[in-house]
Design a protein around this motif. Sequence first.
Motif, PDB file in Angstrom:
ATOM      1  N   GLY A  87      24.681 -41.193 -18.340  1.00  0.00           N
ATOM      2  CA  GLY A  87      24.803 -39.967 -19.123  1.00  0.00           C
ATOM      3  C   GLY A  87      24.851 -38.748 -18.216  1.00  0.00           C
ATOM      4  O   GLY A  87      25.633 -37.820 -18.433  1.00  0.00           O
ATOM      5  N   ASN A 142      27.879 -36.056 -17.789  1.00  0.00           N
ATOM      6  CA  ASN A 142      27.588 -34.630 -17.947  1.00  0.00           C
ATOM      7  C   ASN A 142      28.098 -33.827 -16.746  1.00  0.00           C
ATOM      8  O   ASN A 142      28.712 -32.772 -16.901  1.00  0.00           O
ATOM      9  N   PHE A 148      19.951 -31.745 -17.317  1.00  0.00           N
ATOM     10  CA  PHE A 148      20.150 -32.908 -18.196  1.00  0.00           C
ATOM     11  C   PHE A 148      18.771 -33.535 -18.384  1.00  0.00           C
ATOM     12  O   PHE A 148      18.145 -33.984 -17.419  1.00  0.00           O
ATOM     13  N   SER A 149      18.305 -33.550 -19.630  1.00  0.00           N
ATOM     14  CA  SER A 149      16.883 -33.828 -19.860  1.00  0.00           C
ATOM     15  C   SER A 149      16.485 -35.289 -19.725  1.00  0.00           C
ATOM     16  O   SER A 149      15.338 -35.600 -19.404  1.00  0.00           O
ATOM     17  N   ASP A 150      17.406 -36.204 -19.987  1.00  0.00           N
ATOM     18  CA  ASP A 150      17.015 -37.620 -20.016  1.00  0.00           C
ATOM     19  C   ASP A 150      17.045 -38.208 -18.607  1.00  0.00           C
ATOM     20  O   ASP A 150      18.066 -38.682 -18.128  1.00  0.00           O
ATOM     21  N   ASP A 153      18.600 -41.746 -17.897  1.00  0.00           N
ATOM     22  CA  ASP A 153      19.995 -42.073 -18.217  1.00  0.00           C
ATOM     23  C   ASP A 153      20.934 -41.548 -17.126  1.00  0.00           C
ATOM     24  O   ASP A 153      21.469 -40.438 -17.224  1.00  0.00           O
ATOM     25  N   ARG A 206      19.870 -29.581 -30.256  1.00  0.00           N
ATOM     26  CA  ARG A 206      20.723 -29.820 -29.095  1.00  0.00           C
ATOM     27  C   ARG A 206      21.172 -31.263 -29.147  1.00  0.00           C
ATOM     28  O   ARG A 206      20.363 -32.185 -29.123  1.00  0.00           O
ATOM     29  N   THR A 207      22.491 -31.484 -29.244  1.00  0.00           N
ATOM     30  CA  THR A 207      23.011 -32.848 -29.322  1.00  0.00           C
ATOM     31  C   THR A 207      23.572 -33.273 -27.973  1.00  0.00           C
ATOM     32  O   THR A 207      23.836 -32.444 -27.110  1.00  0.00           O
ATOM     33  N   ARG A 208      23.753 -34.570 -27.827  1.00  0.00           N
ATOM     34  CA  ARG A 208      24.313 -35.089 -26.593  1.00  0.00           C
ATOM     35  C   ARG A 208      25.768 -34.629 -26.414  1.00  0.00           C
ATOM     36  O   ARG A 208      26.197 -34.311 -25.318  1.00  0.00           O
ATOM     37  N   GLU A 209      26.534 -34.586 -27.515  1.00  0.00           N
ATOM     38  CA  GLU A 209      27.938 -34.165 -27.449  1.00  0.00           C
ATOM     39  C   GLU A 209      28.034 -32.680 -27.095  1.00  0.00           C
ATOM     40  O   GLU A 209      28.965 -32.239 -26.443  1.00  0.00           O
ATOM     41  N   GLY A 210      27.064 -31.932 -27.572  1.00  0.00           N
ATOM     42  CA  GLY A 210      26.975 -30.534 -27.195  1.00  0.00           C
ATOM     43  C   GLY A 210      27.988 -29.614 -27.822  1.00  0.00           C
ATOM     44  O   GLY A 210      28.249 -28.527 -27.312  1.00  0.00           O
TER      45      GLY A 210
END
Lengths: 407, 407, 407
Positions: free
Chosen positions: A309, A313, A301-303, A306, A271-275
């Motif tokens: 971020g 999102n 959103f896991s972080d 942040d 799973r990337t941040r860009e998605g």
Amino acid sequence: MTQGVAVIGNSGPKVRSDIEVTLKVTRSGGIVIILKSKVKSMYGKTIEEQCRDILSFYGIKNATITLDDSGALPYVISARMEAAIRSVTGDKKELLPMMLPQNLYKSDAHRFRFSRLYLPGNSPGMFINAGLHNPDGVILDLEDSVALPKKDEARILVRNALRAVDFYGAERMVRINQGSRGFDDLDYVIPQNVHLILVPKCETAKNIKAIDEHIEKIKAKHQLTSPVYLMPIIESALGVENAFEIAKTTPNIVALAIGLEDYTADLGVPRTREGHESLYARNRIVVAAKAAGIQPIDSVFSDVGDMEGLLNNVTSSKAMGFEGMGCIHPRQVPVIKQGFAPSPDEIEKAKKIVIAFREATEAGLGVVSLGTKMIDPPVVTRAEKTILLAMKLGLLSEDWSEEKTTE
Amino acid sequence: MTQGVAVIGNSGPKVRSDIEVTLKVTRSGGIVIILKSKVKSMYGKTIEEQCRDILSFYGIKNATITLDDSGALPYVISARMEAAIRSVTGDKKELLPMMLPQNLYKSDAHRFRFSRLYLPGNSPGMFINAGLHNPDGVILDLEDSVALPKKDEARILVRNALRAVDFYGAERMVRINQGSRGFDDLDYVIPQNVHLILVPKCETAKNIKAIDEHIEKIKAKHQLTSPVYLMPIIESALGVENAFEIAKTTPNIVALAIGLEDYTADLGVPRTREGHESLYARNRIVVAAKAAGIQPIDSVFSDVGDMEGLLNNVTSSKAMGFEGMGCIHPRQVPVIKQGFAPSPDEIEKAKKIVIAFREATEAGLGVVSLGTKMIDPPVVTRAEKTILLAMKLGLLSEDWSEEKTTE
Amino acid sequence: MTQGVAVIGNSGPKVRSDIEVTLKVTRSGGIVIILKSKVKSMYGKTIEEQCRDILSFYGIKNATITLDDSGALPYVISARMEAAIRSVTGDKKELLPMMLPQNLYKSDAHRFRFSRLYLPGNSPGMFINAGLHNPDGVILDLEDSVALPKKDEARILVRNALRAVDFYGAERMVRINQGSRGFDDLDYVIPQNVHLILVPKCETAKNIKAIDEHIEKIKAKHQLTSPVYLMPIIESALGVENAFEIAKTTPNIVALAIGLEDYTADLGVPRTREGHESLYARNRIVVAAKAAGIQPIDSVFSDVGDMEGLLNNVTSSKAMGFEGMGCIHPRQVPVIKQGFAPSPDEIEKAKKIVIAFREATEAGLGVVSLGTKMIDPPVVTRAEKTILLAMKLGLLSEDWSEEKTTE
């Protein structure tokens, strides 16, 4: 496992508002209670008395109990004791705390679900303040946040919390486990005025139908009449393929969520941040949900650290058509709530629709139109909700319709 | 066409390991053989003898044969002669070379299919070394790489190759033709221990079902018991629409491939390097395949000279969820194989799952869990395969489980 | 509403070629006509006479009529008078202008539909020159461009325009209204040699099937035999979900369009210039249409002033597989038409296919092949159309097949 020693609940330096109960039923010697608690001087006696009452309720006359208390409220003590006794004796008698009268409020299929706060189902320390963060919903989670050996005790704790904890108007949600364990979860929580059940890893219409039918059985048994809404969580490729079928299985389904951690694992990709890896699935979930007339809900959103971020999102989620997101920390609630809330443009449009509807009604017209466009009834309902929410959020004054709309 | 002259096989400056047979059956004059070959001095006699034996096998006593040999092995000579005789006389008697004992190995539905090397079915020069490049599979292609007038002779050559050529453990695949010609292809190749059939331009479940049933009939006739796996190739918009239905038609389908040259032609758009025009279709194929529990396989990369482009393509393919790609040149094999091979992170995760599974089994538990997550049995199987492959590729030592896992 | 005063048609400084009729049927006093017109001196008498004839046709002997004329042609005057009389008296007798003989041309399911020009159905000023801009089709629009109180009169005007206006070979299209009003629209327009009906907000196969069946009934009643093609417009998430089902409902469906204004509104998201919010839906429409063997048609480009933006839009549309776009202004027609027209590469490929087909036919072969690829019959048909169009557009000489193809 109906004899021997049971260790129930949590203890340790980071644990709050819980109590670890170690119970051994003995053949003789009466009730021996060893209590360790920071609040022993003030509440020690009360805790001991509650435990004795519970043992008496279950007809246990000889037992050694070690209690490691971190400030547990009575409903927690009760849940831990019940779980310990059941584990040792197999006695399935329920010991229900009082249902708070303020916990009997109802939900509504079309209410906004911008933010819903996940609460690990076996961690009572997070329950008490959850409602104060003002999320649209609270999720008492029996699934991923509860370790396998703790599944049974969590179920009892969550049942008690639904009766004894005030969530201040948040929609009362429970995420059940997958498979047959989930059906058992329902038996515990449905009678406690649960508004909505989150169904993890939902893959087929058959799956969600079986859950819906089981809920109806429990409701009939307890003579419950309020609807119990469903939010299936799509977490696999098969779930994505069947998303539209799932979404329209029963009118109790009011939202469709996607869970990206599991989805990307199912695809076998990171799973990337860009998605990019999940863009197709997310688009498909949005369309499936909207096509079924329900709310599409994005993944968490896991972080937690942040916040920028998170805001990005939320912005892109809303631009895709999502109408909410899960929160794994209270600090995420306001960002998500505000991000999904109606924008000034949206409020302005809603005002025009509501005014057009009022004028059409006053003029006795069968149809509502805005410019050359006919307005469908669900669009009017949605506009009314936007107006109501904007007023609630202080974005619109109560007497807005007496003011002149701009443009 | 059962009389006259037949010209079978290939000749020319670039042709290797083939033989062009020009056959004319005459009324009298016996067998006249004119042989042109670089290896005439060494093998001329053997070649002539083989041809005479074959003519005798078919009862032909008068014929003029011109042979243009570029180093053909006996199975090639046999295939070319059989095709020539069939073309001239219509005699359909089969002349099978010996099946090499080492060609009787089996495949496995869940084996990795990172790289599969396409071999034009009428070009024997590429067969002999194919296995040495160590692709996961070799595809003897009867479809696009074979010109229309050569379809019949290619079928006989491929049949012989499956018996007489050692592919060194690669999965033995054949791509059949579209339509009724494809059904005829199956009659030739299924009895030769073929592991997997690639079905081009698959558009409906009905299409793949008919092929599966035809294969079962051939297997019954020849008393074959090993499964013949299927890999439908999606090459049209209709195929994309029906991809999920296709993928779950029969348990013999183990992979779903996309063919982008034909797909973009069907859409009427140019195929670009960025591939925006096919991103939707590729995503949909990945989800359809994963939803059906089978492997999604990406299109070939056409520019054989651009190794960096290939690597980029593999990287993005894998990130999307694809589990393999076709190779149109042996030099593409190592890049593709390594690109799709498990990364260190993936190996680490697989180790943890396998260890958790072993511990759960030792403890007599019915379920496997990693942290708070339950591990489904197919995930364990996949992890075991990853470990096995990592060991095969030298990425993991044989006694890894006795070492401490990191983290 | 069958008594009183009717005001029909448009007047005002920007109105051209229209006439506003204010009709009051009286008990006595004969026919009183008050005419305001710039062309009164030249045409005043003719206009008055036409009105008197029409009143006589409907048996009206006493009426006051105020006419505000901006240069209306007889078919417009007739339509406005009929609508006014119907509004006041309820008389539904039709007063049809002569069908121009040149308006009886036929269309063809596979004709190109690069550009189709929207004409607001109640604005006759735009009708007369529409065909001169040479769009592939003209759409007389009864839906979004017509205000609710004008729906009835627009229907009569459009019916008359289909008989009396020459659109110079453009495909004759009508966009009907949603719901039951749309069925009524069909009764008016189907008998007027309409080639194609655009069906707005199409969401289910059932919806388009009902419309197709209603058209067949009207055709049977009027003994019409030419096909009436359908172009469903997908404008909602539900429509996107059902796009493929819709596309293959009836062979009369020849194209599938997407309407992005309504689609993004249904999703509850703003429509952006980049269009990320609708990329999934557009891709899905393209694949659904191509899978059903029909033309995918993109949404209109709203910014009439931005010709560069339009060109970019056309380019990316075509690259995705779309085969046309709506035009909301005549100046968009040439950009769209040229943008979707075949490129030199496409023409070259079409030439090869057509030549291969001719050679195969001459050789008596059952199949056509180009290199190693078999050519399906629809590909040949499409290639022939490309050639024809290229010749029409002056991109290819009439005797191209006698010249040598390059390469």
